[in-house]
Design an enzyme around this catalytic site. Sequence first.
Site, PDB file in Angstrom:
ATOM      1  N   LYS A 227      47.952  31.065  -1.192  1.00 57.70           N
ATOM      2  CA  LYS A 227      46.983  31.107  -1.536  1.00 57.70           C
ATOM      3  C   LYS A 227      46.522  32.709  -1.605  1.00 57.70           C
ATOM      4  O   LYS A 227      46.871  33.538  -0.863  1.00 57.70           O
ATOM      5  CB  LYS A 227      45.955  30.451  -0.615  1.00 57.70           C
ATOM      6  CG  LYS A 227      44.417  30.455  -1.094  1.00 57.70           C
ATOM      7  CD  LYS A 227      43.431  29.671  -0.337  1.00 57.70           C
ATOM      8  CE  LYS A 227      42.060  29.692  -0.705  1.00 57.70           C
ATOM      9  NZ  LYS A 227      41.153  28.973   0.281  1.00 57.70           N
TER      10      LYS A 227
ATOM     11  N   SER B 129      38.501  23.640   2.682  1.00 58.89           N
ATOM     12  CA  SER B 129      39.290  24.219   1.468  1.00 58.89           C
ATOM     13  C   SER B 129      40.583  23.932   1.559  1.00 58.89           C
ATOM     14  O   SER B 129      41.358  24.016   0.659  1.00 58.89           O
ATOM     15  CB  SER B 129      38.996  25.535   1.265  1.00 58.89           C
ATOM     16  OG  SER B 129      37.727  25.778   1.032  1.00 58.89           O
TER      17      SER B 129
ATOM     18  N   SER C 263      38.113  25.397  -1.736  1.00 58.59           N
ATOM     19  CA  SER C 263      38.302  26.688  -2.609  1.00 58.59           C
ATOM     20  C   SER C 263      40.026  26.615  -2.892  1.00 58.59           C
ATOM     21  O   SER C 263      40.334  27.244  -4.006  1.00 58.59           O
ATOM     22  CB  SER C 263      38.077  27.679  -1.953  1.00 58.59           C
ATOM     23  OG  SER C 263      38.649  27.998  -0.787  1.00 58.59           O
TER      24      SER C 263
HETATM   25  N1  GLN Z   1      33.434  24.309   0.085  1.00 60.51           N
HETATM   26  C1  GLN Z   1      33.280  25.300   1.269  1.00 60.51           C
HETATM   27  C2  GLN Z   1      32.277  26.505   0.969  1.00 60.51           C
HETATM   28  O1  GLN Z   1      32.135  26.694  -0.302  1.00 60.51           O
HETATM   29  C3  GLN Z   1      34.248  25.407   2.065  1.00 60.51           C
HETATM   30  C4  GLN Z   1      34.991  26.632   1.437  1.00 60.51           C
HETATM   31  C5  GLN Z   1      36.438  27.026   2.628  1.00 60.51           C
HETATM   32  O2  GLN Z   1      36.797  26.109   3.248  1.00 60.51           O
HETATM   33  N2  GLN Z   1      36.959  27.829   2.225  1.00 60.51           N
HETATM   34  O3  GLN Z   1      32.032  27.283   1.753  1.00 60.51           O
END
Ligand code: GLN
Length: 493
Positions: free
Chosen positions: A69, A168, A144
Amino acid sequence: MAAALADGTTTSVALTQAHLDRIAAVDGAVHAFLHVDAEGALAAAARSDERRAEGATASPLDGVPIAVKDVLATEGLPTTCGSRILEGWIPPYDATVVTRLRAAGLPILGKTNMDEFAMGSSTEHSAYGPTHNPWDLDRIPGGSGGGSAAAVAAFEAPLALGTDTGGSIRQPGAVTGTVGVKPTYGGVSRYGLVAMANSLDQVGPVTRTVMDAALLHELIGGHDPRDSTSVDQPLPDLVGAARRGAEGDMSGVRVGVIRELTGEGYQDGVLARFEEAADVLVAAGAELVEVSCPSFVHALATYYLIMPCEASSNLAKFDAMRYGLRVLPEGVDSPSAEDVMRATRDAGFGDEVKRRIILGTYALSSGYYDAYYGKAQKVRTLIQRDFAAAFEQVDVLISPTSPTTAFKLGEKLDDPLAMYLNDLATIPANLAGVPGISVPSGLADGLPAGIQVLAPALADDRLYRVGAALEAELTGRWGGPLLDRAPALEGTP
Ligand code: GLN
């Protein structure tokens, strides 16, 4: 693949080239990658083959390629975090997890797409355009870490690393039919992970099977003196737990269904697959009980205060002076540092990032700190206590990973609150630091759904035992891995 390398049926160069070819064939449609490093990956593969020829393999996964990532620092390779503000930045060092991958001999195929600074649930907030779900290219791959999940689901990479601040790794896993693990907080080093929210972020595996995740977790996990929150104790036997789980005997395992995470707001098919998966555990001998975690209903609100507070502080370092983009304001003769910062942040950050910086800065400002940040920290403690009480009754907790299957690209983009709801079930684990895994539970209306298993901190082995048991039984019922049925890329080489 590791077995094929070990018995000489393939080489790392051949495996790596096959994945690069696959990326060339399908990534135009999927857009899982922001950067592909063919040269670096093939060079690492050649070194792996040489080691093997000398009988000196570096790890059980030596020679198996991986995708990373784009929020993890990679020396000599661009690291953008999906943001314009880091465009052109080449880190001078590797994140500890990347150092460990290299030392273990895994060729790094490239860097995967993500919501900007890991803020989002759909990968649509990437400044470089969205990733598409290999099950249906008109749908989101989750976020994400949608790039890592899509790369693995589309067979562009056999393994990937993700990061999970609020879900994410697990939510993209659920909506792409892959396996995703958020390890215990402190179980995997965060050194070189560009922080969104330090107290919540964790690096973890994104894979096609539970055993793959266990193998990868063992390579990247364990103490790192460079991360002050790293746990200084050995990892449990994760591969052993996965092996044991695959044998299917769950007798003596107490499984708690979280009442607050199985009711309203979940798609019917997602709930149906979840209930079937829970029955699988019972059939294997597990004891199923309903557990209540009353503070979990406040988890989303708590997270969306603590996370922006930490993020607003972390992102202050992107000041146009140190990394990446620098924009000079138009029509200003001799701009001050402040002018340059303002122009750079205006151009370099997307809307979601700006929204969270504003929210976090507001919640931390004097006069509001106690009412918002302080209050959220108190609720965080209540959530931790709910987990502690639940784990006195049961060994693991389960819930659906995500309330819905993959939605259409664009469907929730203009509605931040609807987007945030995707993390309903995954966020409590981050607030409490406990580990979680998402395993495919089947198809709901033709799209993958996931079941989440949560365990007490440092008991990550339980995720692998229960996850592997679920996987073994469900895969048997489906007549093969769920991913073999992903239709969108049929006919591609
Ligand atoms: N969807 C969550 C957010 O927008 C989690 C994102 C993540 O785990 N990086 O914060």
